[in-house]
Design an enzyme around this catalytic site. Sequence first.
Site, mmCIF file in Angstrom:
data_model
loop_
_atom_site.group_PDB
_atom_site.id
_atom_site.type_symbol
_atom_site.label_atom_id
_atom_site.label_comp_id
_atom_site.label_asym_id
_atom_site.label_seq_id
_atom_site.Cartn_x
_atom_site.Cartn_y
_atom_site.Cartn_z
ATOM 1 N N GLY A 119 0.782 -1.231 -0.082
ATOM 2 C CA GLY A 119 0.150 -0.144 -0.001
ATOM 3 C C GLY A 119 0.804 1.291 0.124
ATOM 4 O O GLY A 119 1.722 1.223 -0.662
ATOM 5 N N ASP A 178 13.513 -8.568 8.035
ATOM 6 C CA ASP A 178 13.432 -7.564 6.625
ATOM 7 C C ASP A 178 14.366 -6.326 6.980
ATOM 8 O O ASP A 178 13.828 -5.246 6.408
ATOM 9 C CB ASP A 178 12.096 -7.334 6.572
ATOM 10 C CG ASP A 178 12.013 -6.951 4.666
ATOM 11 O OD1 ASP A 178 13.091 -7.173 4.174
ATOM 12 O OD2 ASP A 178 10.932 -6.309 4.392
#
Length: 323
Positions: free
Chosen positions: A14, A129
Site C-alpha cells: 500500500g 526484513d
Amino acid sequence: MYEIIAMLGEGAFGKVVECIDHNMRGMHVAVKIVKNVSRYREAAHSEIQVLEYLNTMDPSSTFRCVQMLEWFDHHGHVCIVFELLGLSTYDFIKENSFFPFHINDIRQMAYQICQSINFLHHNKLTHTDLKPENILFVESDYVVKYNSKMKRDERTLKNTDIKVVDFGSATFDDEHHSTLVSTRHYRAPEVILALGWSQPCDVWSIGCILIEYYLGLTVFQTHDSKEHLAMMERMLGPLPTHMIKKSRKHYFQHDQLDWDEHSSAGRYVRRRCKPLKELMHCHDSDHQTLFDLVRRMLEYDPAKRITLDEALQHPFFDLLKNK
C-alpha cells in the site's frame, strides 16, 4: 480526523502518507494505508500486534523501534498511525548522489541499529526484513559542503539518530518461521539454502547494510539465488561444506557451488564483487575495526556469527563509550 498532505512512499502493501492529525492540535504523523487484500491485511494485523508489544516493553522508545500511535480500519484498509520521521537511510544516500556515509556517522548509526535489534532479539523477536529502506532518520536535516576530491556538493547529516521501521514480517521465536524471509540483497545464506533461520539472519542483514553505508551501493546486486551465493563466495570465500551437505537445494555439485566463472554471469560476479578486504578505502584503525565487525556479521555459519550482545562490545564502538 486525518488530513493527507503528502505522499511519503509506497510499496506492494500500500502506501505511507504524511497527515495532519486534527484531533491532536495539528500534529504531523505518518499513516500506513494497507491495501484491502487479505495477505496484506494479515501482515498489517501481525505488525500491529508486534508494535503494541514493543510499545508495552519500551514505552519511551529507548530502543528506537518506531512508535505506533493508533490504528483503525477504513473501508477494509488497515491504517496504522506512526510518529513522523525523516528520510530512510536509503533515500538519504540516493538523494546524496550515492555518496557513502562518513565512518563516524556509520559508527553511530550501527550502534543504534545493533541496540535496537538486540532489544528485539532479547524479546524473542526476529525482524527478518532489515535493509536501508527500513532504517529511518529521526530528522534528516543536513548541511551541504563541497567535496573537493569528488568535485561536487555533498550532504552531511546534522543528526544521526535513527529508528527501525516495518515490523510486518517480524516473527516471534515460537511462531511459524516461513521458509523465505528478507529482501533478496540482505538475505542470509541459511535462508537461501533453506536450512532454517532465527535471530542470526538479522545480524547478516546488518552486516550487508553497514557495507552499503560504507560504499554507497548494494554489494549483493542480484535476483538469482545461485548468483547470490557466487557473489558471497567471491567476497567471503567458500561456503562451509557442512552447510552445503545439509542443503537440499540444487545449487551444488560434489559439495561445491555449481558455477561457471567464465559464463557471462560469472564475469558479472567477478566484475561486480571483490574480496571484502579489497573494499576498504583506507587501512587506518577505524576502517580495520569496521571491516572486522562486518566480517563477523557476514559469517556463513549462523551458529558462529557474532551476536548483537557481542557486536555492541566490539572495538569499533569504543570511541562512543569513551565520550
